[in-house]
Design a protein around this motif. Structure first.
Motif, PDB file in Angstrom:
ATOM      1  N   CYS A  75      41.921  30.122  34.353  1.00 37.13           N
ATOM      2  CA  CYS A  75      41.450  31.237  35.181  1.00 37.13           C
ATOM      3  C   CYS A  75      40.160  31.834  34.623  1.00 37.13           C
ATOM      4  O   CYS A  75      39.270  32.231  35.383  1.00 37.13           O
ATOM      5  CB  CYS A  75      42.530  32.315  35.272  1.00 37.13           C
ATOM      6  SG  CYS A  75      43.964  31.834  36.258  1.00 37.13           S
ATOM      7  N   TYR A  76      40.060  31.890  33.304  1.00 37.95           N
ATOM      8  CA  TYR A  76      38.837  32.400  32.675  1.00 37.95           C
ATOM      9  C   TYR A  76      37.622  31.570  33.098  1.00 37.95           C
ATOM     10  O   TYR A  76      36.584  32.110  33.505  1.00 37.95           O
ATOM     11  CB  TYR A  76      39.000  32.377  31.158  1.00 37.95           C
ATOM     12  CG  TYR A  76      37.714  32.558  30.392  1.00 37.95           C
ATOM     13  CD1 TYR A  76      37.031  33.772  30.404  1.00 37.95           C
ATOM     14  CD2 TYR A  76      37.170  31.499  29.654  1.00 37.95           C
ATOM     15  CE1 TYR A  76      35.843  33.927  29.702  1.00 37.95           C
ATOM     16  CE2 TYR A  76      35.991  31.652  28.950  1.00 37.95           C
ATOM     17  CZ  TYR A  76      35.330  32.862  28.978  1.00 37.95           C
ATOM     18  OH  TYR A  76      34.147  33.018  28.284  1.00 37.95           O
ATOM     19  N   HIS A  77      37.753  30.262  33.039  1.00 36.70           N
ATOM     20  CA  HIS A  77      36.638  29.393  33.422  1.00 36.70           C
ATOM     21  C   HIS A  77      36.363  29.463  34.927  1.00 36.70           C
ATOM     22  O   HIS A  77      35.201  29.452  35.358  1.00 36.70           O
ATOM     23  CB  HIS A  77      36.935  27.951  33.020  1.00 36.70           C
ATOM     24  CG  HIS A  77      36.865  27.717  31.543  1.00 36.70           C
ATOM     25  ND1 HIS A  77      35.730  27.967  30.800  1.00 36.70           N
ATOM     26  CD2 HIS A  77      37.790  27.259  30.654  1.00 36.70           C
ATOM     27  CE1 HIS A  77      35.942  27.670  29.531  1.00 36.70           C
ATOM     28  NE2 HIS A  77      37.189  27.240  29.420  1.00 36.70           N
ATOM     29  N   ARG A  78      37.419  29.539  35.716  1.00 35.02           N
ATOM     30  CA  ARG A  78      37.220  29.578  37.173  1.00 35.02           C
ATOM     31  C   ARG A  78      36.541  30.882  37.597  1.00 35.02           C
ATOM     32  O   ARG A  78      35.701  30.884  38.504  1.00 35.02           O
ATOM     33  CB  ARG A  78      38.560  29.426  37.891  1.00 35.02           C
ATOM     34  CG  ARG A  78      39.130  28.045  37.848  1.00 35.02           C
ATOM     35  CD  ARG A  78      38.229  27.023  38.538  1.00 35.02           C
ATOM     36  NE  ARG A  78      38.338  27.101  39.992  1.00 35.02           N
ATOM     37  CZ  ARG A  78      37.310  27.205  40.812  1.00 35.02           C
ATOM     38  NH1 ARG A  78      36.080  27.278  40.324  1.00 35.02           N
ATOM     39  NH2 ARG A  78      37.488  27.237  42.117  1.00 35.02           N
ATOM     40  N   LEU A  79      36.893  31.988  36.971  1.00 37.30           N
ATOM     41  CA  LEU A  79      36.243  33.258  37.296  1.00 37.30           C
ATOM     42  C   LEU A  79      34.748  33.197  36.986  1.00 37.30           C
ATOM     43  O   LEU A  79      33.929  33.757  37.721  1.00 37.30           O
ATOM     44  CB  LEU A  79      36.904  34.400  36.522  1.00 37.30           C
ATOM     45  CG  LEU A  79      38.311  34.796  36.990  1.00 37.30           C
ATOM     46  CD1 LEU A  79      38.930  35.804  36.031  1.00 37.30           C
ATOM     47  CD2 LEU A  79      38.273  35.366  38.406  1.00 37.30           C
ATOM     48  N   LEU A 119      31.257  35.520  37.894  1.00 34.61           N
ATOM     49  CA  LEU A 119      31.515  36.674  37.041  1.00 34.61           C
ATOM     50  C   LEU A 119      30.973  36.432  35.636  1.00 34.61           C
ATOM     51  O   LEU A 119      31.017  35.312  35.123  1.00 34.61           O
ATOM     52  CB  LEU A 119      33.017  36.957  36.959  1.00 34.61           C
ATOM     53  CG  LEU A 119      33.709  37.414  38.252  1.00 34.61           C
ATOM     54  CD1 LEU A 119      35.174  37.698  37.980  1.00 34.61           C
ATOM     55  CD2 LEU A 119      33.036  38.638  38.834  1.00 34.61           C
ATOM     56  N   HIS A 120      30.473  37.493  35.021  1.00 37.71           N
ATOM     57  CA  HIS A 120      30.027  37.402  33.634  1.00 37.71           C
ATOM     58  C   HIS A 120      31.218  37.059  32.751  1.00 37.71           C
ATOM     59  O   HIS A 120      32.357  37.450  33.031  1.00 37.71           O
ATOM     60  CB  HIS A 120      29.414  38.736  33.200  1.00 37.71           C
ATOM     61  CG  HIS A 120      28.727  38.681  31.872  1.00 37.71           C
ATOM     62  ND1 HIS A 120      29.412  38.813  30.677  1.00 37.71           N
ATOM     63  CD2 HIS A 120      27.419  38.497  31.551  1.00 37.71           C
ATOM     64  CE1 HIS A 120      28.555  38.723  29.673  1.00 37.71           C
ATOM     65  NE2 HIS A 120      27.333  38.531  30.180  1.00 37.71           N
ATOM     66  N   ARG A 121      30.961  36.337  31.673  1.00 31.16           N
ATOM     67  CA  ARG A 121      32.071  35.857  30.842  1.00 31.16           C
ATOM     68  C   ARG A 121      32.919  36.992  30.274  1.00 31.16           C
ATOM     69  O   ARG A 121      34.135  36.845  30.119  1.00 31.16           O
ATOM     70  CB  ARG A 121      31.552  34.961  29.719  1.00 31.16           C
ATOM     71  CG  ARG A 121      30.640  35.621  28.708  1.00 31.16           C
ATOM     72  CD  ARG A 121      30.146  34.601  27.679  1.00 31.16           C
ATOM     73  NE  ARG A 121      29.346  35.190  26.620  1.00 31.16           N
ATOM     74  CZ  ARG A 121      28.060  35.448  26.708  1.00 31.16           C
ATOM     75  NH1 ARG A 121      27.421  35.166  27.842  1.00 31.16           N
ATOM     76  NH2 ARG A 121      27.398  35.980  25.696  1.00 31.16           N
TER      77      ARG A 121
END
Length: 233
Positions: A128-132, A137-139
């Protein structure tokens, strides 16, 4: 951009939640079955479903999809394996958590079914972090969303898994809880996944990033536990 693996991850995330809901609602003790075995159908589904999508390669978009899921799974395995010594400390030495249901190795170690389920949870989070980020979205925004979701989700999952574990069964301290979950657990997950950008600093490979995550999770959990334990004295 929609990736084919999005549906796979969402499907397994949903079945994982439903599995824990089943563990919570089913009269385990009356049926005389071990709660841990209820996790395995979902784990087999996850292995088969993820494996199918990782091996499937149709076009350029799917190549990226395949690689993202594979890298997320690698991260999940590495982070969980690195964290395991801290779990051993809490369960076997401090006895702050007691696993009620064992599977293949009895009470010698953390049940394999739980270890693999933790791999799934970490995989969900980092995917989900990578997909966002792919959505623009900013990291740090992406990691903040994942961290908050992981913290809230941990309260629900640990609460639903009451037949799998018991927190503070020996009453070794007076650490405050959220429901039945010690407050340092959601704090640990919040801090752990907020730091996702650090794990991938300078585009580190998934294995190294996973080791960083597992180390930080273990350290953060110990320090959080220690601080609340000291404040309760």
């Amino acid at each position: 951009m929609n990736l084919k693996t999005d549906k796979a991850v969402l499907t397994v995330a949903l079945t994982t939640f439903l599995t824990f809901l089943l563990v919570f609602l089913l009269p385990i003790r009356s049926l005389r079955i071990r709660a841990i075995w209820l996790l395995y159908p979902n784990l087999l589904l996850a292995i088969g479903w993820f494996g199918y999508h990782i091996r499937t390669c149709i076009n350029i978009a799917e190549n990226k999809s395949e690689d993202l899921l594979w890298q997320s799974v690698l991260f999940g395995f590495t982070a969980t394996a690195t964290y395991l010594p801290m779990d051993w400390l809490f369960s076997k030495k401090v006895r702050f958590i007691i696993y009620r249901s064992s599977d293949f190795f009895g009470n010698i170690m953390t049940p394999i079914g739980l270890i693999l389920t933790w791999v799934l949870f970490v995989t969900f989070a980092i995917y989900c972090y990578h997909r966002l980020q792919m959505f623009g979205l900013h990291r740090f925004v992406a990691s903040g969303i994942v961290g908050i979701t992981a913290a809230i989700g941990s309260v629900f999952i640990y609460g639903l898994g009451k037949e799998l574990w018991e927190w503070n069964a020996l009453h070794v301290d007076h650490i405050p809880n959220i429901g039945s979950v010690p407050i340092f657990m959601p704090i640990t997950f919040l801090l752990t996944f907020i730091l996702c950008p650090y794990y991938y600093h300078r585009t580190q490979p998934a294995l190294i990033a996973g080791v960083r995550c597992g180390l930080f999770m273990g350290i953060a959990m110990f320090l959080s536990f220690f601080l609340f334990w000291r404040s309760s004295l």
